[in-house]
Motif scaffolding. Structure first.
Motif, PDB file in Angstrom:
ATOM      1  N   ARG A   1       0.826  -1.215   0.000  1.00 41.35           N
ATOM      2  CA  ARG A   1       0.000   0.000   0.000  1.00 41.35           C
ATOM      3  C   ARG A   1       0.859   1.262   0.000  1.00 41.35           C
ATOM      4  N   THR A   2       2.153   1.112  -0.225  1.00 41.10           N
ATOM      5  CA  THR A   2       3.037   2.277  -0.274  1.00 41.10           C
ATOM      6  C   THR A   2       3.404   2.583  -1.723  1.00 41.10           C
ATOM      7  N   PHE A   3       4.072   3.720  -1.932  1.00 45.40           N
ATOM      8  CA  PHE A   3       4.474   4.098  -3.293  1.00 45.40           C
ATOM      9  C   PHE A   3       5.691   3.308  -3.767  1.00 45.40           C
ATOM     10  N   TYR A   4       6.370   2.629  -2.832  1.00 46.27           N
ATOM     11  CA  TYR A   4       7.632   1.951  -3.169  1.00 46.27           C
ATOM     12  C   TYR A   4       7.422   0.450  -3.245  1.00 46.27           C
ATOM     13  N   ASN A   5       8.030  -0.158  -4.265  1.00 47.85           N
ATOM     14  CA  ASN A   5       7.979  -1.617  -4.386  1.00 47.85           C
ATOM     15  C   ASN A   5       9.215  -2.101  -5.124  1.00 47.85           C
ATOM     16  N   ASP A   6       9.827  -3.152  -4.627  1.00 48.03           N
ATOM     17  CA  ASP A   6      10.941  -3.742  -5.366  1.00 48.03           C
ATOM     18  C   ASP A   6      10.872  -5.269  -5.386  1.00 48.03           C
ATOM     19  N   ARG A   7       9.759  -5.831  -4.877  1.00 49.15           N
ATOM     20  CA  ARG A   7       9.586  -7.284  -4.946  1.00 49.15           C
ATOM     21  C   ARG A   7       8.721  -7.607  -6.164  1.00 49.15           C
ATOM     22  N   TYR A   8       9.255  -7.334  -7.304  1.00 58.02           N
ATOM     23  CA  TYR A   8       8.416  -7.346  -8.489  1.00 58.02           C
ATOM     24  C   TYR A   8       7.888  -8.733  -8.844  1.00 58.02           C
ATOM     25  N   LEU A   9       8.583  -9.764  -8.494  1.00 56.61           N
ATOM     26  CA  LEU A   9       8.103 -11.113  -8.801  1.00 56.61           C
ATOM     27  C   LEU A   9       7.667 -11.850  -7.544  1.00 56.61           C
ATOM     28  N   ASN A  10       7.435 -11.110  -6.472  1.00 52.74           N
ATOM     29  CA  ASN A  10       7.028 -11.754  -5.233  1.00 52.74           C
ATOM     30  C   ASN A  10       6.064 -10.876  -4.447  1.00 52.74           C
ATOM     31  N   SER A  11       5.243 -10.110  -5.167  1.00 53.27           N
ATOM     32  CA  SER A  11       4.302  -9.244  -4.465  1.00 53.27           C
ATOM     33  C   SER A  11       3.194  -8.812  -5.416  1.00 53.27           C
ATOM     34  N   PHE A  12       2.222  -8.122  -4.832  1.00 53.05           N
ATOM     35  CA  PHE A  12       1.103  -7.552  -5.584  1.00 53.05           C
ATOM     36  C   PHE A  12       1.096  -6.066  -5.265  1.00 53.05           C
ATOM     37  N   GLN A  13       1.308  -5.259  -6.269  1.00 55.71           N
ATOM     38  CA  GLN A  13       1.698  -3.874  -6.042  1.00 55.71           C
ATOM     39  C   GLN A  13       0.616  -3.006  -5.411  1.00 55.71           C
ATOM     40  N   LEU A  14      -0.649  -3.372  -5.592  1.00 58.52           N
ATOM     41  CA  LEU A  14      -1.738  -2.559  -5.035  1.00 58.52           C
ATOM     42  C   LEU A  14      -2.597  -3.311  -4.025  1.00 58.52           C
ATOM     43  N   ALA A  15      -2.341  -4.562  -3.800  1.00 55.09           N
ATOM     44  CA  ALA A  15      -3.228  -5.377  -2.962  1.00 55.09           C
ATOM     45  C   ALA A  15      -3.079  -5.030  -1.481  1.00 55.09           C
ATOM     46  N   PRO A  16      -4.159  -5.137  -0.697  1.00 56.64           N
ATOM     47  CA  PRO A  16      -4.056  -5.000   0.764  1.00 56.64           C
ATOM     48  C   PRO A  16      -3.166  -6.110   1.332  1.00 56.64           C
ATOM     49  N   TYR A  17      -2.645  -5.872   2.538  1.00 52.76           N
ATOM     50  CA  TYR A  17      -1.679  -6.808   3.108  1.00 52.76           C
ATOM     51  C   TYR A  17      -2.325  -8.102   3.602  1.00 52.76           C
ATOM     52  N   TYR A  18      -3.537  -8.040   4.163  1.00 52.89           N
ATOM     53  CA  TYR A  18      -4.104  -9.222   4.815  1.00 52.89           C
ATOM     54  C   TYR A  18      -5.528  -9.549   4.353  1.00 52.89           C
ATOM     55  N   GLN A  19      -6.054  -8.800   3.408  1.00 48.10           N
ATOM     56  CA  GLN A  19      -7.443  -8.996   3.020  1.00 48.10           C
ATOM     57  C   GLN A  19      -7.701 -10.362   2.395  1.00 48.10           C
ATOM     58  N   TYR A  20      -6.698 -10.932   1.764  1.00 47.55           N
ATOM     59  CA  TYR A  20      -6.917 -12.178   1.029  1.00 47.55           C
ATOM     60  C   TYR A  20      -6.268 -13.388   1.703  1.00 47.55           C
ATOM     61  N   SER A  21      -5.803 -13.233   2.933  1.00 47.88           N
ATOM     62  CA  SER A  21      -5.172 -14.347   3.651  1.00 47.88           C
ATOM     63  C   SER A  21      -6.146 -15.518   3.763  1.00 47.88           C
ATOM     64  N   THR A  22      -5.618 -16.737   3.662  1.00 44.57           N
ATOM     65  CA  THR A  22      -6.520 -17.886   3.532  1.00 44.57           C
ATOM     66  C   THR A  22      -5.911 -19.153   4.120  1.00 44.57           C
ATOM     67  N   THR A  23      -6.795 -20.126   4.386  1.00 45.50           N
ATOM     68  CA  THR A  23      -6.376 -21.495   4.743  1.00 45.50           C
ATOM     69  C   THR A  23      -6.994 -22.481   3.753  1.00 45.50           C
ATOM     70  N   ALA A  24      -7.251 -22.033   2.550  1.00 47.43           N
ATOM     71  CA  ALA A  24      -7.893 -22.868   1.535  1.00 47.43           C
ATOM     72  C   ALA A  24      -7.003 -24.051   1.156  1.00 47.43           C
ATOM     73  N   SER A  25      -7.623 -25.065   0.635  1.00 53.56           N
ATOM     74  CA  SER A  25      -6.886 -26.262   0.230  1.00 53.56           C
ATOM     75  C   SER A  25      -6.080 -26.050  -1.037  1.00 53.56           C
ATOM     76  N   PHE A  26      -6.404 -24.970  -1.781  1.00 50.66           N
ATOM     77  CA  PHE A  26      -5.643 -24.706  -3.000  1.00 50.66           C
ATOM     78  C   PHE A  26      -5.655 -23.214  -3.301  1.00 50.66           C
ATOM     79  N   TYR A  27      -4.502 -22.735  -3.744  1.00 48.06           N
ATOM     80  CA  TYR A  27      -4.395 -21.378  -4.274  1.00 48.06           C
ATOM     81  C   TYR A  27      -3.331 -21.403  -5.373  1.00 48.06           C
ATOM     82  N   ALA A  28      -3.359 -20.415  -6.230  1.00 46.61           N
ATOM     83  CA  ALA A  28      -2.361 -20.300  -7.295  1.00 46.61           C
ATOM     84  C   ALA A  28      -1.968 -18.839  -7.440  1.00 46.61           C
TER      85      ALA A  28
END
Length: 841
Positions: free
Chosen positions: A724-751
């Motif tokens: 949620r900040t203006f700075y990002n350098d984890r380009y292949l390991n992050s989502f640049q605009l996504a909230p930090y915890y809104q999508y946290s899950t214990t689902a049996s599958f994610y991709a």
């Protein structure tokens, strides 16, 4: 290798018993000016040499009658018959400029220069010559030197120590000098193997031991290293060359009965990866005779200012011509540093039918002979085809002598004491800002080693968050150099929060050892850690301290969510010789939730309030004090690894294939009151794929989930790295605009998928200003999927290589649980920025 050593021994014996003589001299033009890097060889063979920068050459030959050929681009080839009988013979060459013949040509309106017809024929024959020889071997002598003409007094505000750079008080000197003898083996289409027979570097160390194999019969030509031009460069006789170049026939001349056409190569447009200069094509068979081509910054050359490539091709058989010598000249003048260098490759002893076995080309790309760095000076005098220049003789002598003297004196108590006292005194600036670093020298096993202590400056040690308030975190690092094979690192960590008055302290101890398993060298690392610490609820640490402090104090946004734990951790890792890595760990935590204890900000804002330390998006999931015992195992591997093999070890240098990782994590209940009970898995694949002219594609794709989620506590959830900040350098390991915890899950599958394409100058090279600045386009998308209600995708486009450092993206995020967002993100990206990011990481 054995065959080559036998041949070498035979040649040496022949030279002794056949009374070898030295033919030497200078190569000059008609004004007696030296011609640097002229090609001198025995007619009908590839036995020969190259003159040095002063036009001097030497050639050792057994007694007999020879025709010595001297050839230089732009000058008439000269042949002299020589009867070698004396111990030393002087043979100077004075070359006349080529007298080009220009046929009278009538070019009608809309017609074209006759060079185009020649180039079309060369393009038709390109693939034939590219594939003409299925496999071959040759010997390459390589000499590289870089000299500095100027060094600034200051760089980035700091005084430049010219002694450390390796230059004299005037800012001039040789900063790199090496020579080597390497056996080269090649097979179509892309197999190569190098055996380094001998190598030396002025002052010691590893030199440039592999030749820059550049073929202009390839459509796309690499310029030595990828960083100089990640897209490669279009050959003047590439399949599509007519779309990029203009040509002009400058004239023809006759050589051994063959008509040679000199063609000027002219780029049609700036800011394309193109050469300029001259290419010489023989008439009738349409092969390359020689090239003299230039790359500059106007044509997408990076890092250096100019790169000049000169090649001379000679006849190996009546049907086959190969490169006899190649000279690369580089020049750089940036930030007050002015330097230039020459890298000379002299090829000889071509064998077009080496009969290499089907398994000859294995995963060892470069192999060093057991005595590659143990040759005496006399050996180099006997095999060196390019005479050293006076400045090079001086540099070898002074730096080698100094290295020997330092080696002898290094073990003396006096020298060790001088090293200890030579360290700079600790200043107030060190204590407050820059790190405090001390080394403690000692001798062991004929080597000087050191232990070290490093402590971050107090200002850097200050942290701020809404849980601790202002916190002081002291993180000293103690490094113990126990031996050449082992190392011990101790990292204590003491942290105190002024607002919540909590003291956290723990220590981590890492012990590393190089070891062998089944005659294969790898490295084992054992880690043990324990104490009390504070950490983010998402263990991947999605937001850094500096960004959190900025947003907390200035914008009243507390994105970092923390908890404390008493913990003990035991981990083992093994990095195998093929660069695969196994990691196993056991972790015990007594986890304690935390609450905000301060709302201090720099700028008062009554319209906003801090969010609770417990993530609001997960407010329905309780976080109470609990204990967790977690075991994990992970493995990463990249098939097709290639290696550099030294006499005592192998070093992995990567592969053209993707890297695969697998991980399994088990939350184990009922051990030391542990309540967690889950099974979590993850698989991932990532790679960087260079498509040359079309740019570079990078991706990371992963999938995972919970096989069992009987008791999953908040820190054990699958969290997605939002931002949620203006700075990002984890380009292949992050989502640049996504909230930090809104999508946290214990689902049996994610991709998850993170995709980027770096155009590296494609498209932007046609946009005014951007092409001059060399700001490059990058596009991509990041996405994850859990189910129809829980998914996210974002697309972005941006510019990178901004001032060689920065990258700016415009991102649109499409979220299943929130409105679409558009934002701008800034990070590292570019020739220098990528290196800075790698250093920071």
């Amino acid at each position: 290798m054995t065959k080559f050593l036998s041949t070498t021994l035979f040649v040496v014996l022949c030279s002794l018993y056949c009374q070898a003589a030295l033919v030497k001299g200078t190569v000059t033009d008609n004004n007696n000016q030296p011609l640097p890097f002229a090609s001198i060889f025995i007619k009908g063979t590839t036995t020969g040499t190259t003159s040095n920068a002063a036009g001097q050459y030497q050639l050792e030959l057994p007694n007999g009658n020879y025709t010595v050929v001297c050839q230089y681009i732009g000058y008439k080839k000269t042949e002299v018959k020589v009867a070698v009988t004396a111990a030393e013979q002087q043979l100077n060459f004075r070359l006349e400029p080529l007298q080009m013949q220009i046929k009278e040509i009538v070019v009608k309106a809309g017609g074209e220069d006759p060079a185009y017809a020649i180039i079309r024929e060369a393009i038709k024959k390109r693939k034939f010559y590219q594939e003409q020889v299925y496999e071959y071997s040759c010997t390459s002598y390589i000499k590289g030197s870089i000299g500095v003409r100027n060094v600034p007094e200051k760089f980035l505000g700091k005084k430049v120590d010219k002694k450390d750079v390796g230059v004299d008080s005037t800012g001039k000197g040789v900063v790199f000098l090496s020579e080597s003898l390497t056996k080269v083996y090649c097979r179509q289409p892309d197999k190569i193997k190098l055996d380094v027979i001998s190598s030396r570097v002025s002052g010691g160390g590893l030199g440039l031991d592999f030749p820059a194999i550049i073929s202009f019969y390839d459509n796309n030509v690499s310029a030595v290293i990828t960083q100089m031009g990640p897209r490669g460069y279009i050959s003047p006789i590439a399949e599509n060359a007519l779309s990029f170049y203009k040509y002009k026939l400058e004239g023809t001349f006759i050589d051994d009965g063959k008509t040679v056409n000199k063609i000027q190569v002219i780029p049609k447009r700036k800011h394309e990866p193109l050469f300029s200069g001259s290419i010489f094509i023989t008439d009738g068979d349409w092969r390359i005779y020689s090239v003299d081509l230039l790359l500059t910054g106007d044509y997408q050359l990076e890092i250096i200012d100019t790169l000049n490539i000169r090649q001379t091709h000679v006849e190996v058989t009546p049907e086959v011509w190969r490169t006899k010598d190649q000279v690369l000249h580089i020049a750089l003048d940036k930030f007050g540093f002015a330097m230039a260098g020459n890298f000379v490759n002299v090829y000889s002893h071509y064998n077009l039918d080496p009969k290499l076995g089907p398994k000859f080309f294995d995963n060892v790309l470069i192999k060093y002979d057991s005595s590659y760095n143990k040759q005496p000076h006399g050996y180099w005098d006997s095999i060196r085809p390019v005479p050293l220049e006076p400045v090079e003789v001086k540099d070898f002598h002074e730096k080698d002598s100094a290295a020997q003297a330092n080696k002898k004196a290094a073990l003396s108590p006096r020298h060790i004491d001088s090293l200890q006292h030579a360290q700079k005194k600790i200043t107030v600036a060190n204590i407050l800002w820059s790190d405090v670093s001390r080394k403690y020298y000692f001798s062991r096993d004929s080597a000087v080693l050191f232990n070290s202590l490093n402590i971050k400056g107090l200002v850097k040690a200050l942290k701020y968050n809404t849980v601790e308030g202002l916190a002081l975190a002291l993180e000293p690092t103690l490094y113990f150099n126990t031996s050449d094979e082992t190392s011990l690192v101790i990292r204590p960590n003491i942290r105190y929060g002024l607002s919540n008055t909590h003291l956290n302290a723990f220590t981590r101890i890492d012990f590393g050892k190089r070891s062998k398993v089944a005659n294969k060298i790898g490295r084992d690392t054992w880690s043990i850690a324990g104490g009390k610490r504070i950490m983010q609820i998402n263990p991947a640490n999605p937001i850094g301290n500096l960004m959190n402090e900025l947003y907390t104090l200035v914008f009243k946004e507390n994105y970092m969510k923390l908890y404390e734990n008493w913990f003990g951790n035991l981990a083992y890792g093994r990095t195998f010789q093929n660069n695969s890595r196994l990691a196993v760990s056991l972790l015990y935590e007594d986890r304690m939730p935390l609450e905000n204890t301060t709302d201090f900000v720099l700028f008062k804002n009554d319209k906003k309030s801090f969010t609770p330390n417990h993530p609001e998006e997960l407010s329905n999931i309780p976080f109470t004090r609990h204990k967790a015992f977690v075991a994990s195992i992970g493995f990463s591997f990249q098939p097709g690894q290639q290696f550099v093999e030294f006499p005592d070890r192998k070093i992995s240098i990567g592969s053209k294939y993707p890297t695969f990782t697998v991980q399994y994590i088990k939350g184990i209940p009922n051990i030391a009151n542990s309540v967690v009970d889950y099974d979590k898995w993850k698989v991932a694949v990532y790679d960087n794929m260079n498509f040359k002219l079309f740019g570079e594609f990078r991706y990371q794709v992963s999938a995972g989930g919970f096989l069992n989620d009987k008791n999953v506590q908040l820190p054990d959830y699958q969290h997605f790295n939002g931002n949620r900040t203006f700075y990002n350098d984890r380009y292949l390991n992050s989502f640049q605009l996504a909230p930090y915890y809104q999508y946290s899950t214990t689902a049996s599958f994610y991709a998850m998928a993170n995709l980027e394409h770096h155009f590296n100058g494609l498209l932007t090279n046609k946009i005014p200003l951007l092409n001059k600045l060399k700001w490059n386009l990058v596009i991509g998308s990041n996405a994850f999927y859990v189910n129809q209600r829980n998914n996210y995708i974002e697309a972005f486009a941006g510019l990178e290589n901004i001032f060689k450092v920065a990258r700016v993206d415009v991102v649109a995020g499409y979220q299943s649980q929130a409105p679409t967002r558009v934002g701008v993100r800034v990070g590292f990206g570019g020739v220098i920025g990528s290196a800075l990011k790698a250093a920071i990481d």
